[in-house]
Design a protein around this motif. Structure first.
Motif, PDB file in Angstrom:
ATOM      1  N   ILE A  29       0.849  -1.192   0.000  1.00  0.00           N
ATOM      2  CA  ILE A  29       0.000   0.000   0.000  1.00  0.00           C
ATOM      3  C   ILE A  29       0.887   1.246   0.000  1.00  0.00           C
ATOM      4  O   ILE A  29       1.881   1.313   0.729  1.00  0.00           O
ATOM      5  CB  ILE A  29      -0.907   0.024   1.250  1.00  0.00           C
ATOM      6  CG1 ILE A  29      -1.856  -1.169   1.237  1.00  0.00           C
ATOM      7  CG2 ILE A  29      -1.691   1.341   1.333  1.00  0.00           C
ATOM      8  CD1 ILE A  29      -2.632  -1.343   2.528  1.00  0.00           C
ATOM      9  N   THR A  30       0.493   2.203  -0.814  1.00  0.00           N
ATOM     10  CA  THR A  30       1.162   3.498  -0.828  1.00  0.00           C
ATOM     11  C   THR A  30       0.152   4.550  -1.261  1.00  0.00           C
ATOM     12  O   THR A  30      -1.041   4.273  -1.322  1.00  0.00           O
ATOM     13  CB  THR A  30       2.416   3.476  -1.725  1.00  0.00           C
ATOM     14  OG1 THR A  30       3.186   4.654  -1.479  1.00  0.00           O
ATOM     15  CG2 THR A  30       2.073   3.363  -3.190  1.00  0.00           C
ATOM     16  N   THR A  31       0.625   5.748  -1.574  1.00  0.00           N
ATOM     17  CA  THR A  31      -0.266   6.813  -2.030  1.00  0.00           C
ATOM     18  C   THR A  31       0.069   7.204  -3.462  1.00  0.00           C
ATOM     19  O   THR A  31       1.185   6.993  -3.943  1.00  0.00           O
ATOM     20  CB  THR A  31      -0.158   8.066  -1.140  1.00  0.00           C
ATOM     21  OG1 THR A  31       1.151   8.617  -1.286  1.00  0.00           O
ATOM     22  CG2 THR A  31      -0.455   7.751   0.309  1.00  0.00           C
ATOM     23  N   GLN A  32      -0.907   7.801  -4.105  1.00  0.00           N
ATOM     24  CA  GLN A  32      -0.718   8.293  -5.465  1.00  0.00           C
ATOM     25  C   GLN A  32       0.414   9.330  -5.510  1.00  0.00           C
ATOM     26  O   GLN A  32       1.179   9.365  -6.466  1.00  0.00           O
ATOM     27  CB  GLN A  32      -2.028   8.894  -5.994  1.00  0.00           C
ATOM     28  CG  GLN A  32      -2.028   9.143  -7.477  1.00  0.00           C
ATOM     29  CD  GLN A  32      -1.930   7.864  -8.280  1.00  0.00           C
ATOM     30  OE1 GLN A  32      -2.614   6.890  -8.015  1.00  0.00           O
ATOM     31  NE2 GLN A  32      -1.060   7.864  -9.265  1.00  0.00           N
ATOM     32  N   ASN A  33       0.539  10.128  -4.464  1.00  0.00           N
ATOM     33  CA  ASN A  33       1.590  11.149  -4.432  1.00  0.00           C
ATOM     34  C   ASN A  33       2.985  10.539  -4.422  1.00  0.00           C
ATOM     35  O   ASN A  33       3.910  11.111  -5.004  1.00  0.00           O
ATOM     36  CB  ASN A  33       1.413  12.061  -3.216  1.00  0.00           C
ATOM     37  CG  ASN A  33       0.178  12.926  -3.318  1.00  0.00           C
ATOM     38  OD1 ASN A  33      -0.418  13.042  -4.383  1.00  0.00           O
ATOM     39  ND2 ASN A  33      -0.230  13.508  -2.219  1.00  0.00           N
ATOM     40  N   ILE A  34       3.147   9.398  -3.777  1.00  0.00           N
ATOM     41  CA  ILE A  34       4.450   8.731  -3.791  1.00  0.00           C
ATOM     42  C   ILE A  34       4.722   8.167  -5.177  1.00  0.00           C
ATOM     43  O   ILE A  34       5.832   8.307  -5.707  1.00  0.00           O
ATOM     44  CB  ILE A  34       4.530   7.661  -2.684  1.00  0.00           C
ATOM     45  CG1 ILE A  34       4.632   8.367  -1.329  1.00  0.00           C
ATOM     46  CG2 ILE A  34       5.711   6.722  -2.908  1.00  0.00           C
ATOM     47  CD1 ILE A  34       4.537   7.483  -0.126  1.00  0.00           C
ATOM     48  N   ILE A  35       3.728   7.558  -5.795  1.00  0.00           N
ATOM     49  CA  ILE A  35       3.897   7.030  -7.149  1.00  0.00           C
ATOM     50  C   ILE A  35       4.240   8.158  -8.122  1.00  0.00           C
ATOM     51  O   ILE A  35       5.097   7.999  -8.993  1.00  0.00           O
ATOM     52  CB  ILE A  35       2.617   6.291  -7.607  1.00  0.00           C
ATOM     53  CG1 ILE A  35       2.331   5.104  -6.697  1.00  0.00           C
ATOM     54  CG2 ILE A  35       2.714   5.859  -9.062  1.00  0.00           C
ATOM     55  CD1 ILE A  35       3.447   4.101  -6.589  1.00  0.00           C
ATOM     56  N   LEU A  60       4.326   5.134   3.270  1.00  0.00           N
ATOM     57  CA  LEU A  60       3.557   6.370   3.340  1.00  0.00           C
ATOM     58  C   LEU A  60       4.467   7.584   3.415  1.00  0.00           C
ATOM     59  O   LEU A  60       5.625   7.485   3.795  1.00  0.00           O
ATOM     60  CB  LEU A  60       2.637   6.328   4.560  1.00  0.00           C
ATOM     61  CG  LEU A  60       1.749   5.084   4.667  1.00  0.00           C
ATOM     62  CD1 LEU A  60       0.985   5.084   5.971  1.00  0.00           C
ATOM     63  CD2 LEU A  60       0.817   4.974   3.480  1.00  0.00           C
ATOM     64  N   GLY A  61       3.886   8.723   3.066  1.00  0.00           N
ATOM     65  CA  GLY A  61       4.610   9.987   3.115  1.00  0.00           C
ATOM     66  C   GLY A  61       3.906  10.964   4.027  1.00  0.00           C
ATOM     67  O   GLY A  61       3.263  10.572   4.996  1.00  0.00           O
ATOM     68  N   ASN A  62       3.980  12.221   3.664  1.00  0.00           N
ATOM     69  CA  ASN A  62       3.376  13.267   4.484  1.00  0.00           C
ATOM     70  C   ASN A  62       1.914  13.500   4.138  1.00  0.00           C
ATOM     71  O   ASN A  62       1.214  14.199   4.856  1.00  0.00           O
ATOM     72  CB  ASN A  62       4.168  14.566   4.332  1.00  0.00           C
ATOM     73  CG  ASN A  62       5.565  14.416   4.887  1.00  0.00           C
ATOM     74  OD1 ASN A  62       5.762  13.811   5.928  1.00  0.00           O
ATOM     75  ND2 ASN A  62       6.544  14.942   4.181  1.00  0.00           N
ATOM     76  N   THR A  63       1.437  12.923   3.041  1.00  0.00           N
ATOM     77  CA  THR A  63       0.048  13.046   2.643  1.00  0.00           C
ATOM     78  C   THR A  63      -0.773  11.993   3.365  1.00  0.00           C
ATOM     79  O   THR A  63      -0.400  10.820   3.372  1.00  0.00           O
ATOM     80  CB  THR A  63      -0.101  12.831   1.119  1.00  0.00           C
ATOM     81  OG1 THR A  63       0.760  13.740   0.443  1.00  0.00           O
ATOM     82  CG2 THR A  63      -1.530  13.038   0.666  1.00  0.00           C
ATOM     83  N   GLN A  64      -1.870  12.398   3.965  1.00  0.00           N
ATOM     84  CA  GLN A  64      -2.725  11.433   4.657  1.00  0.00           C
ATOM     85  C   GLN A  64      -3.317  10.468   3.638  1.00  0.00           C
ATOM     86  O   GLN A  64      -3.773  10.855   2.572  1.00  0.00           O
ATOM     87  CB  GLN A  64      -3.839  12.139   5.416  1.00  0.00           C
ATOM     88  CG  GLN A  64      -4.628  11.184   6.272  1.00  0.00           C
ATOM     89  CD  GLN A  64      -5.454  11.913   7.312  1.00  0.00           C
ATOM     90  OE1 GLN A  64      -5.378  13.120   7.450  1.00  0.00           O
ATOM     91  NE2 GLN A  64      -6.232  11.163   8.049  1.00  0.00           N
ATOM     92  N   ILE A  65      -3.325   9.195   3.977  1.00  0.00           N
ATOM     93  CA  ILE A  65      -3.852   8.175   3.070  1.00  0.00           C
ATOM     94  C   ILE A  65      -5.351   8.006   3.305  1.00  0.00           C
ATOM     95  O   ILE A  65      -5.812   8.005   4.443  1.00  0.00           O
ATOM     96  CB  ILE A  65      -3.095   6.837   3.231  1.00  0.00           C
ATOM     97  CG1 ILE A  65      -3.457   5.875   2.113  1.00  0.00           C
ATOM     98  CG2 ILE A  65      -3.301   6.248   4.594  1.00  0.00           C
ATOM     99  CD1 ILE A  65      -2.544   4.679   2.006  1.00  0.00           C
ATOM    100  N   ASP A  66      -6.097   7.921   2.221  1.00  0.00           N
ATOM    101  CA  ASP A  66      -7.529   7.628   2.284  1.00  0.00           C
ATOM    102  C   ASP A  66      -7.911   6.902   0.999  1.00  0.00           C
ATOM    103  O   ASP A  66      -7.056   6.628   0.147  1.00  0.00           O
ATOM    104  CB  ASP A  66      -8.366   8.885   2.516  1.00  0.00           C
ATOM    105  CG  ASP A  66      -8.222   9.916   1.416  1.00  0.00           C
ATOM    106  OD1 ASP A  66      -8.065   9.542   0.236  1.00  0.00           O
ATOM    107  OD2 ASP A  66      -8.272  11.113   1.720  1.00  0.00           O
TER     108      ASP A  66
END
Length: 93
Positions: free
Chosen positions: A14-20, A41-47
């Protein structure tokens, strides 16, 4: 890039679109105790709007430093501070 994880390269994480998209950096990693799932994960909250599943190999190509976590057991987390990973046990899934 040398791949160090014991998991197969195509295992999903699992990751976020911002990391991709590389608009956010990986700053926190969880290795879930209940199912062994990895979360990068990064600094963007995951949802549900920005969560994505990608291969572990793809995450390693985005940030080669996550290879340093290949021995991190389930139930642990890591956070990046000053370009190095700090690992600790956590109480979560």
């Amino acid at each position: 890039m040398k791949y160090l994880f014991n998991e197969k390269k195509d295992v999903m994480v699992i990751t976020t679109q911002n990391i991709i998209n590389r608009t956010d950096s990986i700053t926190t990693v969880y290795h879930d105790i209940d199912d062994g799932m990895w979360q990068f994960l990064g600094n963007t909250q995951i949802d549900e709007t920005n969560a994505v599943l990608v291969s572990l190999e793809e995450i390693c190509m985005i940030d080669e430093s996550v290879n340093d976590l290949y021995k991190m057991p389930c139930g642990y987390m890591a956070y990046k501070k000053d370009n190095s990973w700090n690992i600790s046990k956590y109480s979560g899934s």
